[in-house]
Design an enzyme around this catalytic site. Structure first.
Site, short mmCIF file in Angstrom:
data_model
loop_
_atom_site.label_atom_id
_atom_site.label_comp_id
_atom_site.label_asym_id
_atom_site.label_seq_id
_atom_site.Cartn_x
_atom_site.Cartn_y
_atom_site.Cartn_z
N ASP A 201 45.57 43.62 28.96
CA ASP A 201 44.68 42.73 28.29
C ASP A 201 44.24 41.63 29.46
O ASP A 201 44.94 41.33 30.34
CB ASP A 201 45.16 41.90 27.23
CG ASP A 201 45.23 42.70 25.76
OD1 ASP A 201 44.32 43.39 25.94
OD2 ASP A 201 45.77 42.21 25.05
N LYS A 223 39.70 41.83 26.35
CA LYS A 223 38.50 41.36 25.43
C LYS A 223 38.55 39.91 25.44
O LYS A 223 39.64 38.88 25.58
CB LYS A 223 38.98 41.64 24.06
CG LYS A 223 39.39 43.05 23.72
CD LYS A 223 39.92 43.31 22.32
CE LYS A 223 40.40 44.64 22.01
NZ LYS A 223 41.26 44.69 20.92
N MET A 330 41.91 32.17 18.36
CA MET A 330 40.44 32.40 18.72
C MET A 330 39.36 31.54 17.77
O MET A 330 38.49 32.18 17.12
CB MET A 330 40.17 33.96 18.11
CG MET A 330 41.00 34.92 18.98
SD MET A 330 40.76 36.50 18.53
CE MET A 330 42.00 36.59 17.09
#
Ligand SMILES: C[S@@+](CC[C@H](N)C(=O)[O-])C[C@H]1O[C@@H](n2cnc3c(N)ncnc32)[C@H](O)[C@@H]1O
Length: 428
Positions: A201, A223, A330
């Protein structure tokens, strides 16, 4: 006997008859080791410990309850003598010598034809240490090597895939913590050291990738919020395909695989395709990143519980109470909307809010404000992901909180020292 005079080797005793003379604790330990190697063990001793008798009763070894006879060594491949009587041990050893059978004599290390090393097993690696006739030294060394192997400090990775293990690839979903290499678990580090393929990641302890052997393949699938260069379905497929080719795959994820990390989906997909999966929990950013700024998610007198949600999720279900901390992951892009939603749900405008960007990394930055001010502050400062947003009175405990945030309620708390000198505090 000098250490250079021994010739280390590994005996394959599976199904072969061996003899243990003696029925005490040492004999029992050696008999157990020989059984573990698959040998057919006969114990000759007038008396035997409970452990030996249990093994005999279970039919795992043969116990002859009598004194030793010279013909006991006939036809065996290996002898261990540990009677506690040096005269008997010497007689056994000399009979074995005459028959050219290797014998370990527990009562005379110097003249013994063979020595038993200190042994440890880590995965499919067996470590055997002889240390100049000093068993405690050998055990200490063995333990140190085993610990280093278990922690991944020594290279445990297979270089040759044996035929029978070729089809047995596996996937480990390893939580790497929020970025600092010291925050991965010992188990995670060890699996990383064994990996043939690492699917990595963008977040997590990426510096560990530099320590991998040059022939370990790293597949980047990182991501960012709203932007997924490798779709989740492809990540799932990569994991399964690599494992089915016999590779040991580590899916190195930031934080914890099961906290807003889609680890559950990956594990399920692997299992559906017959791939063995291990999940190694990690230090989640939801708790650790606030801690890096001295913010506990619960604190006596301030918050009894906490919720972890993504910023762009519906916040109306989250308890909007003074004694409950809300942690947003996030959440930067939707911060303004999230702050309004929490206000509508009942949280006062002066509820403290802390934003910690790049937690545990050299550019960690902390922004502290209130529900009413934080969106403007974040915009002005150019706050960006990755960041953890903490909403609640626990933010007052942070050593970065401005002095007017502090009240007598928690003034007894000694604040953590700021972690790095590069941490910048922005307050209204
Ligand atoms: C896809 S979620 C993964 C969370 C992860 N599974 C965990 O347990 O930490 C990614 C979010 O985690 C948070 N995050 C992860 N590492 C961080 C760090 N070092 N500093 C600040 N936030 C971080 C940010 O909110 C980021 O947008």
């Amino acid at each position: 006997m000098a250490i250079q005079d021994i010739y280390p080797t590994a005996l394959r005793l599976l199904g072969r008859p061996v003899l243990v003379v003696g029925g005490g604790r040492v004999a029992a330990r050696r008999a157990k080791g020989l059984l573990d190697a698959g040998a057919r063990v006969t114990v000759v001793a007038p008396e035997a410990t409970a452990a030996l008798r249990e093994l005999a009763d279970a039919g795992l070894l043969t116990w002859e309850p009598r004194t030793y006879r010279s013909d006991d060594v006939d036809g065996v491949w290996f002898v261990q003598t540990a009677t506690g009587d040096p005269a008997v041990d010497t007689a056994v050893a000399s009979d074995a010598e005459a028959q050219r059978v290797w014998c370990v004599n527990a009562s005379d290390h110097e003249s013994s034809a063979a020595w038993t090393p200190a042994v440890a097993v880590v995965d499919d690696v067996k470590i055997a240490v002889n240390a100049g006739g000093d068993p405690r030294r050998a055990m200490a060394l063995r333990d140190a090597v085993a610990t280093a192997l278990e922690s991944g400090d020594l290279p445990l990775r297979r270089r040759r895939i044996s035929k029978d293990s070729a089809h047995r690839g596996s996937v480990a979903l390893v939580g790497g913590g929020p970025g600092d290499t010291g925050l991965i678990t010992v188990r995670g580090r060890r699996l990383l050291g064994q990996a043939d393929v690492v699917v990595a990641d963008r977040l997590g302890p990426r510096e560990l990738l530099n320590e991998l052997a040059p022939d370990v393949r790293v597949i980047e699938v990182g991501k960012t919020p709203g932007h997924h260069p490798v779709p989740q379905a492809d990540i799932n497929r990569i994991l399964v395909e690599e494992a089915l080719q016999g590779h040991r795959v580590v899916r190195l994820k930031g934080g914890d695989p099961y906290v807003l990390g889609r680890g559950g989906e990956e594990a399920e997909f692997c299992r559906q395709h017959g791939v063995e999966v291990e999940v190694v929990s990690g230090v989640t950013s939801a708790i650790s990143v606030p801690a890096a700024a001295g913010i506990p998610v619960t604190h006596r007198g301030l918050a009894k519980g906490f919720s972890v949600v993504t910023g762009h999720e519906e916040l109306s279900e989250v308890p909007a109470r003074a004694d409950h901390t809300v942690v947003l992951l996030m959440g930067v892009g939707q911060l303004r909307e999230s702050a309004s939603a929490l206000g509508r749900a009942g949280l006062p405008r002066d509820t403290p809010v802390g934003i910690v960007e790049n937690g545990y990394l050299p550019d960690q930055r902390v922004t502290i404000g209130t529900l009413g001010t934080i969106a403007d502050q974040a915009e002005a400062a150019g706050v960006a992901n990755p960041a953890v947003i903490v909403i609640g009175d626990v933010v007052r405990v942070s050593p970065f909180a401005p002095s007017h945030f502090k009240t007598a309620d928690y003034s007894t708390t000694s604040p953590n020292k700021p972690r790095t000198s590069t941490t910048r505090v922005l307050t209204p």
